[in-house]
Design a protein around this motif. Structure first.
Motif, short mmCIF file in Angstrom:
data_model
loop_
_atom_site.label_atom_id
_atom_site.label_comp_id
_atom_site.label_asym_id
_atom_site.label_seq_id
_atom_site.Cartn_x
_atom_site.Cartn_y
_atom_site.Cartn_z
N PRO A 161 52.91 8.85 14.68
CA PRO A 161 53.50 10.17 14.87
C PRO A 161 52.48 11.28 14.59
O PRO A 161 51.64 11.15 13.70
CB PRO A 161 54.64 10.21 13.85
CG PRO A 161 54.83 8.81 13.38
CD PRO A 161 53.52 8.14 13.54
N LEU A 162 52.59 12.38 15.33
CA LEU A 162 51.76 13.56 15.08
C LEU A 162 52.60 14.81 14.82
O LEU A 162 52.10 15.79 14.28
CB LEU A 162 50.83 13.83 16.27
CG LEU A 162 49.73 12.79 16.54
CD1 LEU A 162 48.87 13.23 17.71
CD2 LEU A 162 48.87 12.57 15.30
N ASN A 163 53.87 14.78 15.20
CA ASN A 163 54.73 15.94 15.01
C ASN A 163 55.01 16.17 13.53
O ASN A 163 54.97 15.23 12.72
CB ASN A 163 56.04 15.72 15.75
CG ASN A 163 56.71 17.03 16.15
OD1 ASN A 163 56.35 18.10 15.67
ND2 ASN A 163 57.68 16.94 17.02
N THR A 164 55.26 17.41 13.17
CA THR A 164 55.59 17.75 11.79
C THR A 164 56.67 18.83 11.76
O THR A 164 56.89 19.53 12.76
CB THR A 164 54.37 18.31 11.03
OG1 THR A 164 54.00 19.58 11.59
CG2 THR A 164 53.19 17.36 11.08
N LEU A 165 57.32 18.95 10.62
CA LEU A 165 58.14 20.11 10.31
C LEU A 165 57.28 20.96 9.39
O LEU A 165 56.88 20.52 8.31
CB LEU A 165 59.44 19.69 9.62
CG LEU A 165 60.34 20.81 9.07
CD1 LEU A 165 60.69 21.83 10.13
CD2 LEU A 165 61.60 20.21 8.46
N SER A 222 59.42 22.45 -0.61
CA SER A 222 60.02 21.14 -0.37
C SER A 222 61.08 21.28 0.71
O SER A 222 61.52 22.40 1.04
CB SER A 222 60.66 20.59 -1.65
OG SER A 222 61.81 21.34 -1.99
N LEU A 223 61.53 20.16 1.25
CA LEU A 223 62.59 20.21 2.26
C LEU A 223 63.87 20.82 1.70
O LEU A 223 64.62 21.49 2.43
CB LEU A 223 62.87 18.79 2.78
CG LEU A 223 61.79 18.18 3.70
CD1 LEU A 223 62.05 16.70 3.91
CD2 LEU A 223 61.76 18.90 5.03
N GLN A 226 68.17 14.91 9.95
CA GLN A 226 68.02 13.70 9.16
C GLN A 226 67.02 13.91 8.01
O GLN A 226 67.21 13.40 6.90
CB GLN A 226 67.56 12.55 10.05
CG GLN A 226 68.63 12.05 11.00
CD GLN A 226 69.86 11.54 10.27
OE1 GLN A 226 69.77 10.76 9.33
NE2 GLN A 226 71.03 11.99 10.71
N MET A 227 65.97 14.68 8.28
CA MET A 227 64.99 14.98 7.22
C MET A 227 65.64 15.80 6.12
O MET A 227 65.41 15.56 4.92
CB MET A 227 63.80 15.72 7.81
CG MET A 227 62.92 14.87 8.71
SD MET A 227 61.65 15.82 9.59
CE MET A 227 60.53 16.21 8.20
N LEU A 228 66.47 16.76 6.51
CA LEU A 228 67.17 17.59 5.52
C LEU A 228 68.13 16.73 4.70
O LEU A 228 68.17 16.82 3.46
CB LEU A 228 67.92 18.72 6.21
CG LEU A 228 67.06 19.78 6.91
CD1 LEU A 228 67.93 20.72 7.73
CD2 LEU A 228 66.25 20.58 5.88
N ALA A 229 68.91 15.90 5.40
CA ALA A 229 69.87 15.04 4.69
C ALA A 229 69.14 14.08 3.75
O ALA A 229 69.62 13.80 2.65
CB ALA A 229 70.70 14.27 5.72
N GLU A 276 57.93 10.80 9.28
CA GLU A 276 57.93 9.39 8.87
C GLU A 276 57.94 9.22 7.35
O GLU A 276 58.13 8.12 6.85
CB GLU A 276 56.74 8.65 9.48
CG GLU A 276 55.38 9.02 8.91
CD GLU A 276 54.72 10.23 9.57
OE1 GLU A 276 53.48 10.36 9.47
OE2 GLU A 276 55.44 11.04 10.18
N GLN A 277 57.72 10.34 6.62
CA GLN A 277 57.82 10.30 5.16
C GLN A 277 59.13 10.88 4.66
O GLN A 277 59.33 11.03 3.45
CB GLN A 277 56.64 11.07 4.56
CG GLN A 277 55.28 10.46 4.86
CD GLN A 277 54.12 11.29 4.36
OE1 GLN A 277 54.28 12.43 3.94
NE2 GLN A 277 52.91 10.71 4.38
N ALA A 278 60.02 11.20 5.60
CA ALA A 278 61.29 11.84 5.23
C ALA A 278 62.47 11.25 5.99
O ALA A 278 63.37 11.96 6.42
CB ALA A 278 61.20 13.34 5.48
#
Length: 312
Positions: free
Chosen positions: A105-109, A118-119, A141-144, A199-201
């Protein structure tokens, strides 16, 4: 008899040596850019030619129509994205993954807000995205995953204007900020981004850019020849990055900018070295993720998504 056999071998060699190269039309996902460095390098270094191929790189007029043009026979290979593949299969578009350009993956928030560390700090904030049906779901999903109720965050479809929206503080965060380009652009413009990797969230890891072929073409010998040439081009590129860059900007002078050079350097380490390899576990996890989030109704057998089953 021996002379006859030698004569036949010589005749076959002459026929093969004089055979016309197989033409392969590659429909890109966007205009030519550093993401396509492996393809260019395989062209320029002669790797495709050594495999008996003449490869044309074609920029699409409409990136959204690329897989459909491939299915209609307007191209032989098309660049796409792993999450998109599942919806194509569900819609019975007769395409299949035969390889990857970028197998991570290369995309990020990303945010430029000094108040967000932090998220969890996105609660009550506004986040932009560009690809509905994946990025908006990934954000939720990252937020949850971080314990934030997604309903407390406003999501805005920015199309492809995420960088500008971040710099002008129209939004508090955005996806479609890729590690090898938009992130560099933000830094180049004086921004100090804080980056959250999907991928870390809680989001399954995936191939950022994949290579599709028509389903009934995937097992033909030219596909293996293409992937072999691509891997040889990638190896040459990694060994000669500056020479490849100079050749690239000579061919595409509009790419000769400081930011594109930075992107070129950042892209080379993330290019797939073995384009045909894939992880069955990762592909299954992404399918399950998309099904659980109602992007697709069911996960097809892996053999429908990927040319051949196997593990990296």
């Amino acid at each position: 008899m021996k002379k006859l056999l030698i004569g036949c071998i010589a005749m076959c060699w002459l026929v093969n040596a004089g055979a016309a190269p197989q033409k392969v039309r590659v429909l890109l996902d966007w205009f030519v850019n550093p993401n396509h460095a492996s393809l260019f390098a395989a062209q320029y270094s002669g790797a495709f030619a050594r495999q008996g191929l003449t490869v044309d790189l074609i920029a699409p007029a409409d990136s959204a129509s690329v897989p459909l043009l491939l299915a209609a026979g307007k191209a032989d290979i098309a660049i796409s994205y792993q999450p998109q593949l599942y919806t194509l299969v569900e819609k019975k578009v007769p395409v299949i993954r035969v390889g990857a350009l970028m197998d991570q993956p290369l995309n990020t928030l990303t945010t430029l807000s000094p108040a967000i560390h932090s998220l969890a700090d996105f609660k009550g904030k506004t986040i932009g995205y560009a690809i509905p049906g994946f990025e908006d779901i990934a954000i939720k999903q990252m937020l949850a995953h971080a314990g934030v109720d997604p309903s407390t965050v406003t999501l805005v479809n920015l199309n492809m204007a995420a960088t500008t929206a971040l710099l002008t503080h129209r939004i508090d965060g955005a996806m479609t900020i890729y590690r090898n380009y938009e992130l560099l652009s933000l830094q180049d413009k004086g921004g100090h981004p804080t980056v959250f990797r999907p991928e870390q969230a809680g989001i399954p890891a995936y191939d950022e850019l994949i290579l599709l072929a028509q389903q009934d073409e995937a097992k033909k010998s030219w596909v293996n020849a293409f992937l072999t040439g691509l891997d040889q081009g990638t190896a040459w590129l990694k060994a000669h990055p500056q020479q490849a860059w100079q050749a690239f900007i000579q061919r595409y002078p509009e790419m000769n900018t400081r930011l594109n050079h930075q992107a070129w350097q950042a892209t080379i380490p993330v290019l797939a070295q073995h384009s045909a390899a894939f992880s069955a576990e990762r592909y299954q996890k992404m399918g399950d993720f998309l099904q659980q989030n109602h992007v697709i109704s069911q996960v097809a057998p892996l053999s429908r998504y990927v040319q051949q089953a196997g593990e990296q």
